[in-house]
Design a protein around this motif. Structure first.
Motif, mmCIF file in Angstrom:
data_model
loop_
_atom_site.group_PDB
_atom_site.id
_atom_site.type_symbol
_atom_site.label_atom_id
_atom_site.label_comp_id
_atom_site.label_asym_id
_atom_site.label_seq_id
_atom_site.Cartn_x
_atom_site.Cartn_y
_atom_site.Cartn_z
ATOM 1 N N GLU A 12 22.243 15.713 1.943
ATOM 2 C CA GLU A 12 22.361 16.171 0.424
ATOM 3 C C GLU A 12 21.367 15.459 -0.568
ATOM 4 O OE1 GLU A 12 26.159 16.447 -1.353
ATOM 5 O OE2 GLU A 12 27.179 17.276 0.589
ATOM 6 N N GLU A 13 21.512 13.910 -0.188
ATOM 7 C CA GLU A 13 20.568 13.263 -1.240
ATOM 8 C C GLU A 13 19.182 13.350 -0.928
ATOM 9 O OE1 GLU A 13 21.848 11.666 -3.989
ATOM 10 O OE2 GLU A 13 23.563 12.755 -3.150
ATOM 11 N N LEU A 17 16.313 14.495 -3.737
ATOM 12 C CA LEU A 17 15.229 13.792 -4.087
ATOM 13 C C LEU A 17 13.961 14.214 -3.339
ATOM 14 C CD1 LEU A 17 17.185 10.238 -3.500
ATOM 15 C CD2 LEU A 17 16.431 11.295 -5.762
ATOM 16 N N GLY A 18 14.218 14.803 -2.429
ATOM 17 C CA GLY A 18 13.059 15.079 -1.568
ATOM 18 C C GLY A 18 12.011 16.309 -2.245
ATOM 19 N N SER A 19 10.918 16.633 -1.331
ATOM 20 C CA SER A 19 10.157 17.783 -1.744
ATOM 21 C C SER A 19 9.514 18.271 -0.590
ATOM 22 C CB SER A 19 9.036 17.483 -2.556
ATOM 23 O OG SER A 19 8.108 16.457 -1.943
ATOM 24 N N THR A 20 9.356 19.661 -0.497
ATOM 25 C CA THR A 20 8.944 20.398 0.618
ATOM 26 C C THR A 20 7.562 20.195 0.948
ATOM 27 O OG1 THR A 20 10.549 21.923 0.072
ATOM 28 C CG2 THR A 20 8.867 22.651 1.725
ATOM 29 N N GLY A 21 6.959 19.536 2.193
ATOM 30 C CA GLY A 21 5.771 19.677 2.631
ATOM 31 C C GLY A 21 5.177 20.536 3.083
ATOM 32 N N ALA A 22 3.796 20.554 3.558
ATOM 33 C CA ALA A 22 3.092 21.602 3.902
ATOM 34 C C ALA A 22 3.603 22.357 5.299
ATOM 35 C CB ALA A 22 1.789 21.232 4.315
ATOM 36 N N ASP A 23 4.304 21.677 6.042
ATOM 37 C CA ASP A 23 5.085 22.196 7.101
ATOM 38 C C ASP A 23 6.386 22.978 6.792
ATOM 39 O OD1 ASP A 23 6.724 19.910 6.347
ATOM 40 O OD2 ASP A 23 6.604 19.105 8.437
ATOM 41 N N GLY A 24 6.794 22.941 5.579
ATOM 42 C CA GLY A 24 8.184 23.583 5.223
ATOM 43 C C GLY A 24 9.337 22.708 5.160
ATOM 44 N N GLY A 31 11.489 4.394 0.137
ATOM 45 C CA GLY A 31 11.579 3.536 -1.264
ATOM 46 C C GLY A 31 12.275 4.160 -2.359
ATOM 47 N N VAL A 32 12.033 5.656 -2.205
ATOM 48 C CA VAL A 32 12.718 6.589 -3.392
ATOM 49 C C VAL A 32 14.120 6.521 -3.013
ATOM 50 C CG1 VAL A 32 12.972 8.722 -4.181
ATOM 51 C CG2 VAL A 32 10.450 7.718 -3.851
ATOM 52 N N ILE A 76 10.812 10.198 5.208
ATOM 53 C CA ILE A 76 12.092 10.581 5.821
ATOM 54 C C ILE A 76 12.048 12.235 5.881
ATOM 55 C CG2 ILE A 76 14.520 10.415 5.926
ATOM 56 C CD1 ILE A 76 14.118 7.723 4.704
ATOM 57 N N VAL A 77 12.136 12.789 7.004
ATOM 58 C CA VAL A 77 11.834 14.215 7.078
ATOM 59 C C VAL A 77 13.181 15.087 7.505
ATOM 60 C CG1 VAL A 77 10.598 16.217 8.017
ATOM 61 C CG2 VAL A 77 9.630 13.958 7.845
ATOM 62 N N LEU A 78 13.679 15.851 6.829
ATOM 63 C CA LEU A 78 14.707 16.588 7.160
ATOM 64 C C LEU A 78 14.548 17.378 8.347
ATOM 65 C CD1 LEU A 78 17.784 16.999 6.109
ATOM 66 C CD2 LEU A 78 17.029 18.600 4.838
ATOM 67 N N GLU A 79 15.259 17.383 9.412
ATOM 68 C CA GLU A 79 14.866 18.213 10.448
ATOM 69 C C GLU A 79 15.824 19.422 10.816
ATOM 70 O OE1 GLU A 79 12.205 17.962 12.316
ATOM 71 O OE2 GLU A 79 11.567 16.076 11.749
#
Length: 81
Positions: A12-13, A17-24, A31-32, A76-79
């Motif tokens: 959830e966090e 805090l994250g954003s979607t990358g080019a790979d979706g 650090g964030v 850190i990538v959400l899989e």
């Protein structure tokens, strides 16, 4: 400590805090995540929760262990969705 619950909170966090990358996939810099006040209050052992989530293949990041300062720029990538 309920590891599954901690991992769910972590996901959830990362979404918050994250954003979607080019790979979706949603990603956030270590650090964030580490510097966020809400995360600091939620997770007694953020690094341990990250390792548990990585073992469960819910997230991915380079290396085995992340340390504040040294690894602040590691993604850190959400899989999972």
């Amino acid at each position: 400590m309920d590891t599954e619950h901690e991992v769910d909170l972590l996901i959830e966090e990362i979404r918050r805090l994250g954003s979607t990358g080019a790979d979706g996939k949603i990603r956030v810099k270590f650090g964030v995540l580490f510097a966020d006040d809400k995360c600091a209050n939620l997770f007694e052992a953020l690094v341990g929760t990250l390792r548990a989530a990585k073992r469960k293949k819910k997230i991915s990041f380079a290396g085995e262990l992340l340390l504040q300062g040294v690894h602040d720029d590691v993604d850190i990538v959400l899989e999972t969705d």
